[in-house]
Scaffold this motif. Structure first.
Motif, PDB file in Angstrom:
ATOM      1  N   LYS A  16       0.825  -1.212   0.000  1.00 14.86           N
ATOM      2  CA  LYS A  16       0.000   0.000   0.000  1.00 14.86           C
ATOM      3  C   LYS A  16       0.861   1.264   0.000  1.00 14.86           C
ATOM      4  CE  LYS A  16      -3.868   2.229   2.388  1.00 14.86           C
ATOM      5  NZ  LYS A  16      -4.818   2.152   3.544  1.00 14.86           N
ATOM      6  N   THR A  44       1.628   3.245  -3.201  1.00 15.11           N
ATOM      7  CA  THR A  44       0.617   4.077  -3.872  1.00 15.11           C
ATOM      8  C   THR A  44       0.745   5.555  -3.509  1.00 15.11           C
ATOM      9  OG1 THR A  44      -1.031   3.727  -2.111  1.00 15.11           O
ATOM     10  CG2 THR A  44      -0.994   2.130  -3.914  1.00 15.11           C
ATOM     11  N   LYS A  87       3.060  -5.693 -17.780  1.00 19.97           N
ATOM     12  CA  LYS A  87       2.065  -6.705 -17.413  1.00 19.97           C
ATOM     13  C   LYS A  87       2.162  -7.969 -18.243  1.00 19.97           C
ATOM     14  CE  LYS A  87      -1.195  -3.195 -15.770  1.00 19.97           C
ATOM     15  NZ  LYS A  87      -2.541  -2.573 -15.952  1.00 19.97           N
ATOM     16  N   GLN A 128       0.716  -7.386 -10.629  1.00 14.79           N
ATOM     17  CA  GLN A 128      -0.665  -6.954 -10.822  1.00 14.79           C
ATOM     18  C   GLN A 128      -1.625  -7.850 -10.053  1.00 14.79           C
ATOM     19  OE1 GLN A 128      -1.573  -4.053 -12.504  1.00 14.79           O
ATOM     20  NE2 GLN A 128      -3.452  -4.530 -11.357  1.00 14.79           N
ATOM     21  N   LYS A 129      -1.324  -9.127 -10.001  1.00 14.74           N
ATOM     22  CA  LYS A 129      -2.153 -10.066  -9.245  1.00 14.74           C
ATOM     23  C   LYS A 129      -2.135  -9.719  -7.761  1.00 14.74           C
ATOM     24  CE  LYS A 129      -2.897 -15.036  -8.523  1.00 14.74           C
ATOM     25  NZ  LYS A 129      -2.416 -16.405  -8.863  1.00 14.74           N
ATOM     26  N   LEU A 183      -1.480  -6.719  -6.479  1.00 19.25           N
ATOM     27  CA  LEU A 183      -2.190  -5.445  -6.317  1.00 19.25           C
ATOM     28  C   LEU A 183      -3.698  -5.646  -6.345  1.00 19.25           C
ATOM     29  CD1 LEU A 183       0.073  -3.233  -8.617  1.00 19.25           C
ATOM     30  CD2 LEU A 183      -0.283  -2.871  -6.159  1.00 19.25           C
ATOM     31  N   ASP A 184      -4.163  -6.492  -7.232  1.00 20.44           N
ATOM     32  CA  ASP A 184      -5.601  -6.784  -7.313  1.00 20.44           C
ATOM     33  C   ASP A 184      -6.089  -7.445  -6.033  1.00 20.44           C
ATOM     34  OD1 ASP A 184      -5.644  -5.736  -9.863  1.00 20.44           O
ATOM     35  OD2 ASP A 184      -5.592  -7.685 -10.880  1.00 20.44           O
ATOM     36  N   ALA A 185      -5.277  -8.355  -5.492  1.00 19.98           N
ATOM     37  CA  ALA A 185      -5.662  -9.045  -4.256  1.00 19.98           C
ATOM     38  C   ALA A 185      -5.761  -8.066  -3.097  1.00 19.98           C
ATOM     39  CB  ALA A 185      -4.637 -10.130  -3.932  1.00 19.98           C
ATOM     40  N   LYS A 189      -6.529  -4.960  -3.542  1.00 16.39           N
ATOM     41  CA  LYS A 189      -7.477  -3.933  -3.998  1.00 16.39           C
ATOM     42  C   LYS A 189      -6.801  -2.554  -4.035  1.00 16.39           C
ATOM     43  CE  LYS A 189     -11.536  -6.465  -2.371  1.00 16.39           C
ATOM     44  NZ  LYS A 189     -12.758  -6.456  -1.522  1.00 16.39           N
ATOM     45  N   LYS A 217      -4.606   0.326  -6.461  1.00 20.79           N
ATOM     46  CA  LYS A 217      -4.327   0.817  -7.804  1.00 20.79           C
ATOM     47  C   LYS A 217      -3.020   1.583  -7.759  1.00 20.79           C
ATOM     48  CE  LYS A 217      -6.272   3.352 -11.705  1.00 20.79           C
ATOM     49  NZ  LYS A 217      -7.428   4.145 -12.217  1.00 20.79           N
ATOM     50  N   GLU A 230       0.950 -10.099   0.365  1.00 21.61           N
ATOM     51  CA  GLU A 230       0.209 -10.403  -0.859  1.00 21.61           C
ATOM     52  C   GLU A 230       1.038 -11.210  -1.864  1.00 21.61           C
ATOM     53  OE1 GLU A 230      -1.431  -6.613   0.923  1.00 21.61           O
ATOM     54  OE2 GLU A 230       0.573  -7.384   0.430  1.00 21.61           O
TER      55      GLU A 230
END
Length: 277
Positions: free
Chosen positions: A153, A156, A167, A176-177, A179-181, A183, A185, A231
């Motif tokens: 985090k 960001t 990517k 990216q996986k 970051l998605d987990a 949540k 950006k 993560e």
């Protein structure tokens, strides 16, 4: 059998007494060899395999394998005098595209099954790829972590210059996986074509942080500092390796893959920070 051996057999002339002597010597030799094989059955097999390996073997490998595969290449050449291992390191997607485009290579080691599938789907692999290691992400920061980055985090923050792998590259897809987990950006200052390029941005102080592999942080030594984040456990990449169909040196290709999968090879990879398959 070599041409010299054929010529030797054609020119060897022996009489009855000589034949008997040779047979006796042959029996003794056979007995000694048999005893040796029984005491060390791997010795004759290793010698036989070594005799078959010669020439150059060309390996296309993910950039994150550079240090460990270079060491393995040196071990291979030492074990098989007269051989030469040449490497092409880079982003797995670019390497896969080169292989399917006809680039000459004997072995492909990818940083993800997805990029390996590009090669297998094109029919350019000989046999089934085998996973030989896994790798986990880590945040690379400037030495001493002056920005006090402690989590994914933290990347960001608008004040930070962060670099990610593209990517399409395994390390970028894994980032990216993660970051998605979480949540989250994140808009990086740049996307790099392979993990070494991303790490270099931090080493040159052109970026404050980059999401790379633990192995790359390990290889960089005191040029960067690593920060683990939870993560990453859900975004571990498997590394498959395969002999390529159009290889011009199948025996050397098989021998190099065998070294990578051997206890010696696995030790070198583990010491570099890779996880066991």
């Amino acid at each position: 059998m070599t041409r010299t051996a054929h010529r030797t057999r054609r020119t060897l002339q022996v009489t009855g007494a000589g034949v008997a002597a040779l047979l006796a010597l042959s029996a003794c030799s056979s007995s000694d060899d048999s005893s040796s094989a029984k005491s060390d059955p791997s010795a004759s097999a290793a010698t036989s395999a070594s005799d078959k390996v010669s020439g150059t073997v060309t390996v296309f490998a993910a950039a994150s394998l550079k240090e460990s595969f270079t060491a393995l290449g040196e071990q291979f050449e030492k074990a098989h005098p007269g051989t030469k291992v040449t490497f092409s390191f880079g982003g797995s997607d670019s390497l896969a595209a080169s292989i399917t485009g006809g680039a000459p290579a004997d072995v492909f080691a990818s940083a993800s099954p997805k990029t390996m599938k590009i090669v297998t789907d094109a029919g350019d692999a000989s046999g089934t790829p085998a996973t030989f290691v896994r790798n986990q992400l880590e945040i690379a920061t400037l030495p001493g972590n002056p920005d006090k980055i402690a989590s994914l985090k933290d990347l960001t923050k608008a004040s930070l210059k962060v670099v990610l792998c593209d990517k399409t590259v395994p390390c970028g897809a894994a980032a990216q996986k993660a970051l998605d987990a979480a949540k989250l950006k994140l808009t990086p200052v740049s996307y790099e074509q392979d993990v070494k390029a991303a790490l270099t941005k931090v080493e040159l102080k052109e970026a404050d942080a980059a999401v790379v592999y633990k192995t790359d942080v390990h290889a960089a030594g005191d040029k960067v500092e690593g920060v683990e984040f939870p993560e990453s456990a859900g975004a571990i990449n498997e590394y498959p390796i395969v002999q390529l169909k159009d290889t011009e040196n199948a025996e050397a290709a098989k021998a190099f893959i065998a070294l990578v999968q051997s206890a010696e090879g696995q030790q070198i990879l583990t010491e570099a920070g890779f996880l066991k398959p």
